[in-house]
Scaffold this active site. Structure first.
Site, PDB file in Angstrom:
ATOM      1  CE1 TYR A 283      -3.868   1.705   0.195  1.00 20.90           C
ATOM      2  CE2 TYR A 283      -3.284   3.297   2.077  1.00 20.90           C
ATOM      3  CZ  TYR A 283      -3.880   3.062   0.830  1.00 20.90           C
ATOM      4  OH  TYR A 283      -4.695   4.246   0.375  1.00 20.90           O
TER       5      TYR A 283
HETATM    6  N1  NAP Z   1     -10.068   5.740   3.333  1.00 22.54           N
HETATM    7  C1  NAP Z   1      -8.573   6.808   3.845  1.00 22.54           C
HETATM    8  O1  NAP Z   1      -8.149   6.293   4.965  1.00 22.54           O
HETATM    9  C2  NAP Z   1      -8.018   6.832   2.554  1.00 22.54           C
HETATM   10  C3  NAP Z   1      -6.925   7.052   3.506  1.00 22.54           C
HETATM   11  C4  NAP Z   1      -5.964   7.591   1.964  1.00 22.54           C
HETATM   12  C5  NAP Z   1      -6.226   7.533   0.584  1.00 22.54           C
HETATM   13  N2  NAP Z   1      -7.417   6.819  -0.143  1.00 22.54           N
HETATM   14  C6  NAP Z   1      -7.445   6.620  -1.118  1.00 22.54           C
HETATM   15  O2  NAP Z   1      -8.918   7.022  -1.254  1.00 22.54           O
HETATM   16  C7  NAP Z   1      -9.225   6.164  -2.348  1.00 22.54           C
HETATM   17  C8  NAP Z   1     -10.733   5.695  -1.962  1.00 22.54           C
HETATM   18  O3  NAP Z   1     -10.998   5.191  -0.888  1.00 22.54           O
HETATM   19  P1  NAP Z   1     -12.060   4.927  -0.032  1.00 22.54           P
HETATM   20  O4  NAP Z   1     -10.920   5.572   0.814  1.00 22.54           O
HETATM   21  O5  NAP Z   1     -12.742   5.522  -1.168  1.00 22.54           O
HETATM   22  O6  NAP Z   1     -12.135   3.041   0.423  1.00 22.54           O
HETATM   23  P2  NAP Z   1     -13.351   2.259  -0.395  1.00 22.54           P
HETATM   24  O7  NAP Z   1     -14.613   2.732  -0.414  1.00 22.54           O
HETATM   25  O8  NAP Z   1     -13.036   0.924  -0.443  1.00 22.54           O
HETATM   26  O9  NAP Z   1     -13.301   3.288  -1.882  1.00 22.54           O
HETATM   27  C9  NAP Z   1     -12.487   2.310  -2.910  1.00 22.54           C
HETATM   28  C10 NAP Z   1     -13.178   2.329  -4.398  1.00 22.54           C
HETATM   29  O10 NAP Z   1     -12.461   2.242  -5.679  1.00 22.54           O
HETATM   30  C11 NAP Z   1     -13.061   0.566  -6.216  1.00 22.54           C
HETATM   31  N3  NAP Z   1     -11.752  -0.442  -7.055  1.00 22.54           N
HETATM   32  C12 NAP Z   1     -10.950  -1.238  -6.039  1.00 22.54           C
HETATM   33  N4  NAP Z   1     -10.416  -2.724  -6.919  1.00 22.54           N
HETATM   34  C13 NAP Z   1     -11.209  -1.985  -7.679  1.00 22.54           C
HETATM   35  C14 NAP Z   1     -10.145  -2.068  -9.715  1.00 22.54           C
HETATM   36  N5  NAP Z   1     -10.203  -2.982  -9.484  1.00 22.54           N
HETATM   37  N6  NAP Z   1     -10.686  -1.149 -10.687  1.00 22.54           N
HETATM   38  C15 NAP Z   1     -11.650  -0.203 -10.279  1.00 22.54           C
HETATM   39  N7  NAP Z   1     -12.184   0.237  -8.807  1.00 22.54           N
HETATM   40  C16 NAP Z   1     -11.433  -0.398  -8.086  1.00 22.54           C
HETATM   41  C17 NAP Z   1     -13.485  -0.414  -5.101  1.00 22.54           C
HETATM   42  O11 NAP Z   1     -14.576  -0.740  -5.828  1.00 22.54           O
HETATM   43  P3  NAP Z   1     -15.882  -2.449  -4.459  1.00 22.54           P
HETATM   44  O12 NAP Z   1     -16.121  -1.315  -3.519  1.00 22.54           O
HETATM   45  O13 NAP Z   1     -16.525  -3.132  -5.040  1.00 22.54           O
HETATM   46  O14 NAP Z   1     -14.655  -3.228  -3.745  1.00 22.54           O
HETATM   47  C18 NAP Z   1     -14.193   0.606  -4.187  1.00 22.54           C
HETATM   48  O15 NAP Z   1     -15.718   1.207  -4.875  1.00 22.54           O
HETATM   49  C19 NAP Z   1      -7.821   4.797  -2.871  1.00 22.54           C
HETATM   50  O16 NAP Z   1      -7.180   4.502  -3.839  1.00 22.54           O
HETATM   51  C20 NAP Z   1      -7.389   5.499  -1.148  1.00 22.54           C
HETATM   52  O17 NAP Z   1      -6.207   4.520  -1.234  1.00 22.54           O
HETATM   53  C21 NAP Z   1      -8.501   6.213   2.059  1.00 22.54           C
END
Ligand code: NAP
Length: 317
Positions: free
Chosen positions: A176
């Site tokens: 990650y």
């Molecule tokens: N939450 C945090 O604390 C945090 C902090 C820093 C950065 N981020 C970043 O923010 C971004 C969004 O994450 P989030 O926190 O909103 O989590 P999330 O709700 O899990 O969103 C991630 C999305 O990406 C989709 N996804 C997974 N694998 C994929 C693939 N192969 N192709 C296309 N889509 C795919 C997931 O689909 P499914 O739901 O169907 O699996 C989900 O809709 C990510 O890049 C994450 O690294 C998050």
């Protein structure tokens, strides 16, 4: 002397505030393509930009996610199914976008899709665990960007890449943090290249937020899977007691996660709609007050701070 200094700093922030609140014109004619819209930031951003009148092209991983999103938004918002790890899927989505944006090009590309497991201590992991995350978070982002770049260049638009504070300060093993360091480097090179054409690149660096990716349930079951697969040698060093306190840390981190996702989506919206977007946006108080400042400290100091706060195997001490 102090008064001059305070006035100067005040003037700087006032000017910056004024500059940054200028909005680009004709937002209702601008298309924004967002990956990973089934849940979390991508889902909220799609709804936010749709309410603002922009033309949202939302890419979801599943049909269920796409249908749920369509039910919550206006007819302006269109969905497509995209798996960023599959080049055929990326090519099809690009063709779909091309047909919708026509000669205007693509104003905004938001690379948001991501996964966070399997993660944990490096010694518990195998090469394929690293590859799985890099494939989505880094190579998937690169594939989508390269495919959509001609459309973004045409519109002199914006690329918004979702990184993390973990792309500035590596806090645990696995793919990650490596993927997010890669996102930072990719975005830096892209920003310099696209500046020749009037297109801009912004990086979003959120702290910890409560979404599916950070859910303790997911991380606990991943941890159990890694423990079950670990060699007896590794299990002897990191014993059951360590495992329990590691799990407690995961649960505690989940409790500390910020619940207001709009702190992140507001940054993304600003990057897409302001005439003068920032290069980097740190979102969340934990990012602004702890992780980003620590990332600027000398390595030995940052290491000490992370050592104090980490779970340690007793046998190593
Ligand atoms: N939450 C945090 O604390 C945090 C902090 C820093 C950065 N981020 C970043 O923010 C971004 C969004 O994450 P989030 O926190 O909103 O989590 P999330 O709700 O899990 O969103 C991630 C999305 O990406 C989709 N996804 C997974 N694998 C994929 C693939 N192969 N192709 C296309 N889509 C795919 C997931 O689909 P499914 O739901 O169907 O699996 C989900 O809709 C990510 O890049 C994450 O690294 C998050």
């Amino acid at each position: 002397m102090w008064l001059y200094l305070v006035t100067l700093v005040g003037l700087y922030y006032l000017l910056r505030w004024y500059r940054e609140r200028q909005v680009v014109s004709n937002l209702q004619d601008k298309h924004v393509f967002i990956t990973g819209c089934d849940s979390g930031f991508g889902n909220l951003l799609s709804r936010q930009l749709d309410r603002r009148g922009m033309r949202v092209l939302a890419a979801c991983l599943t049909e269920k996610g796409a249908e749920e999103l369509r039910n919550k938004t206006s007819d302006r918002l269109k969905t497509v199914i995209l798996d960023v790890t599959k080049t055929e899927s990326v090519v099809e989505a690009t063709q779909w976008v091309k047909e919708r944006v026509g000669n205007r090009g693509l104003w905004g590309l938001v690379n948001n899709a991501g996964i966070s497991i399997p993660s944990g201590l490096n010694e518990f992991l195998k090469k394929e665990h690293f590859a799985k995350i890099l494939d989505v978070n880094l190579l998937g982002m690169i594939d989508v960007t390269l495919s959509m770049l001609p459309l973004v260049r045409k519109a002199k638009g914006r690329v918004v890449n979702v990184s993390s504070i973990l792309g500035r300060l590596c806090m645990f093993g696995g793919g990650y943090c490596i993927s997010k360091y890669g996102v930072e480097a990719f975005s830096d090179s892209l920003r310099r290249e696209l500046s020749y054409f009037g297109a801009k690149v912004a990086i979003i660096e959120p702290g910890f937020f409560q979404t599916a990716i950070s859910s303790s349930d997911r991380h606990l079951s991943c941890n159990k899977m890694l423990w079950d697969q670990a060699s007896s040698e590794v299990k002897e060093i990191y014993d059951e007691k360590f495992l329990l306190s590691y799990e407690t840390t995961i649960k505690l981190l989940d409790k500390l996660c910020n619940k207001d996702l709009s702190m992140v989506t507001d940054c993304m919206e600003h990057a897409l709609t302001s005439r003068h977007p920032r290069t980097r946006y740190s979102a969340g108080w934990d990012a602004k007050l702890f992780y980003i400042p620590v990332s600027y400290l000398p390595t030995f100091l940052a290491d000490r701070i992370l050592f104090w706060t980490s779970t340690k195997p007793e046998k190593a001490l």
